[in-house]
Design a protein around this motif. Structure first.
Motif, PDB file in Angstrom:
ATOM      1  N   LEU A  77     -10.621  -0.903   4.369  1.00  0.00           N
ATOM      2  CA  LEU A  77     -11.017  -1.981   3.739  1.00  0.00           C
ATOM      3  C   LEU A  77     -11.581  -1.850   2.391  1.00  0.00           C
ATOM      4  N   GLY A  78     -11.480  -0.531   1.947  1.00  0.00           N
ATOM      5  CA  GLY A  78     -11.896  -0.113   0.583  1.00  0.00           C
ATOM      6  C   GLY A  78     -13.340   0.173   0.633  1.00  0.00           C
ATOM      7  N   SER A  79     -13.988   0.600   1.144  1.00  0.00           N
ATOM      8  CA  SER A  79     -15.383   0.998   1.212  1.00  0.00           C
ATOM      9  C   SER A  79     -15.603   1.950   0.098  1.00  0.00           C
TER      10      SER A  79
ATOM     11  N   GLU B  15       0.880  -1.147   0.068  1.00  0.00           N
ATOM     12  CA  GLU B  15      -0.224  -0.031   0.127  1.00  0.00           C
ATOM     13  C   GLU B  15       0.862   1.226  -0.017  1.00  0.00           C
ATOM     14  N   HIS B  16       0.246   2.279  -0.225  1.00  0.00           N
ATOM     15  CA  HIS B  16       1.062   3.782  -0.820  1.00  0.00           C
ATOM     16  C   HIS B  16       2.309   3.472  -1.578  1.00  0.00           C
ATOM     17  N   ALA B  17       3.007   2.530  -1.508  1.00  0.00           N
ATOM     18  CA  ALA B  17       4.018   2.479  -2.751  1.00  0.00           C
ATOM     19  C   ALA B  17       3.318   2.426  -3.917  1.00  0.00           C
TER      20      ALA B  17
ATOM     21  N   GLY C   6      -8.240  11.674  -4.316  1.00  0.00           N
ATOM     22  CA  GLY C   6      -7.510  12.635  -4.786  1.00  0.00           C
ATOM     23  C   GLY C   6      -6.393  11.782  -5.817  1.00  0.00           C
ATOM     24  N   LYS C   7      -5.589  11.270  -5.289  1.00  0.00           N
ATOM     25  CA  LYS C   7      -4.571  10.557  -6.348  1.00  0.00           C
ATOM     26  C   LYS C   7      -4.567   8.674  -5.827  1.00  0.00           C
ATOM     27  N   PRO C   8      -5.469   7.901  -6.322  1.00  0.00           N
ATOM     28  CA  PRO C   8      -5.737   6.588  -6.179  1.00  0.00           C
ATOM     29  C   PRO C   8      -4.699   5.852  -7.047  1.00  0.00           C
TER      30      PRO C   8
END
Ligand SMILES: Nc1ncnc2c1ncn2[C@@H]1O[C@H](COP(=O)(O)OP(=O)(O)O)[C@@H](O)[C@H]1O
Ligand SMILES: C[C@@](O)(CCOP(=O)(O)O)CC(=O)O
Ligand SMILES: [Mg+2]
Length: 387
Positions: free
Chosen positions: A144-146, A16-18, A198-200
């Motif tokens: 959890l990606g809601s 995640e994030h990376a 914003g920046k997924p």
């Protein structure tokens, strides 16, 4: 005519994030869903409103479609078959339409979701009266990606009744879209996620749409055929956080420390690729499974260490890590961090007594333990009433 969709949430096993910065990540769907339904009123009703009911949140929004049409001075230029980003001008118009509803301060985070709803609806369906109902089994804003499953389920019901895809409206029961339709839903859901995050990176909407366990890098998905039955304990720290702010904070840290952060993202890429290789490698006996689980635990610990480097851990997450470590179990945050949910690998040989003890200790700290099946189906849809 009514159409319903169910779109799963997800856990991120690594990266995640990376992944927002071009590294590989590994994610899996979980069997907790967001459900959306869409119904057009009969013409005889003379109803000219678009209604959005967030059933489990006890909130209802409605807009006159005439007013919506008026609010957009220029055609948004949307074509259902060509997903496009919301322009800053459209964003301002939609934000004003959402603001009129005075969402209570405690629930103000929902404004982003309602904005995504209005953008997706007007782009895919246009200005037509309808009633849309959403319910979710996922905790909102918990990693959890809601947000992604919300956008996937909405895009799916809109596309299903937009007339732009050829579907058998008499089909019975839940079914899956074909790949080209899933691609279209996924692209629209990504545009919705952009309004919320914003920046997924696109990993959340992709795993919600296609399900299974996936490896994801720069918009490209590779399905993983896992030879292991992974059991994860999901603990919700119940500390609220916001993905948009956390993703932005990592980008800011990257601007301040480009070399160090690039090295962190490169390490994360290696961790995700190694994790995927371990999941796919055949395990011939129990010993081999245990060896693989030990490697996975080590990778989860390294992954968590790098997330700490990025500044997205939290005291509550550290408490879960310390608590599970007492039982020699490995834990990492999942999703954006800053609170939210964490994952603990439950090795196959771990007894139920120990699992119950860990859960009891975590719950005594005020956390909530969830169990979910990993790697099941992605988006499914269904025509007609409940079945
Ligand atoms: N069922 C829902 N109804 C309305 N908005 C939703 C719903 N689910 C998610 N959202 C939107 O997504 C936001 C949470 O997304 P995010 O911060 O990315 O966390 P996560 O995706 O991990 O749950 C909510 O604040 C809201 O704007
Ligand atoms: C942090 C990130 O990797 C995952 C965010 O997931 P969630 O919204 O916290 O469930 C962001 C992204 O990949 O878009
Ligand atoms: Mg999200």
């Amino acid at each position: 005519m009514e159409v319903r969709a169910k779109a799963p949430g997800k856990i991120i096993l690594a990266g995640e994030h990376a992944v927002v910065h071009g590294s590989t990540a590994v994610a899996a769907s979980i069997d907790l869903y967001t459900y959306a339904s869409l119904q057009f009123p009969p013409l005889s009703d003379n109803d000219d409103t678009l209604k959005l009911q967030l059933k489990d949140l006890n909130l209802e929004f409605s807009w006159s479609v005439g007013k919506l049409k008026e609010a957009f001075p220029v055609d948004s230029g949307c074509i259902p078959l060509s997903p496009t980003a919301c322009s800053p001008e459209c964003f301002r118009i939609i934000a004003a339409l959402v603001k009129e509803h005075n969402i209570p301060e405690a629930k103000i985070g929902l404004a982003a979701g309602v904005t995504a709803f209005l953008w997706l609806y007007t782009c895919i369906i246009g200005y037509k009266p309808a009633k849309v109902i959403v319910t979710s089994e996922l905790p909102l804003g918990s990693g959890l990606g809601s947000s992604a499953s919300f956008c996937v389920s909405l895009s799916a019901v809109f596309i299903a009744l937009s007339g732009c895809v050829n579907l058998d409206l008499n089909k019975k029961g839940w079914f899956m879209f074909v790949d080209s339709e899933l691609d279209l839903v996924n692209k629209w859901a990504f545009e919705g996620e952009r309004l919320i995050h914003g920046k997924p990176s696109g990993i959340d909407n992709t795993v919600s749409t296609f399900g299974n366990v996936i490896k994801f890098r720069s918009g490209t998905l590779t399905r993983i055929k896992s030879s292991m039955l992974l059991k994860m304990l999901i603990t919700n720290t119940k500390v609220g956080r916001n993905t948009k702010a956390l993703v932005a904070s990592v980008s800011e840290r990257k601007l301040r420390h480009p070399d160090a952060m690039t090295a962190v993202f490169t390490s994360m890429d290696s961790i995700s690729n190694k994790l995927a290789t371990i999941l796919e490698s055949p395990a011939v006996d129990e010993l081999a499974i245990t060896e693989k689980e030990v490697l996975l635990e080590e990778l989860m610990e390294m992954n968590q260490g790098l997330l700490q480097c990025m500044g997205v851990s939290h005291a509550s997450i550290e408490t879960v890590i310390r608590t599970t470590l007492k039982y020699k179990l490995s834990t990492k945050l999942t999703g954006a961090g800053g609170g939210g949910c964490v994952l603990t690998l439950l090795p196959t040989i771990l007894s139920k007594t120990i699992v119950d003890k860990v859960k009891a200790e975590l719950e005594s700290c005020g956390f909530q333990c969830l169990t979910a099946a990993i790697g099941g189906n992605g988006l499914e849809i269904c025509f007609g009433g409940s079945s």
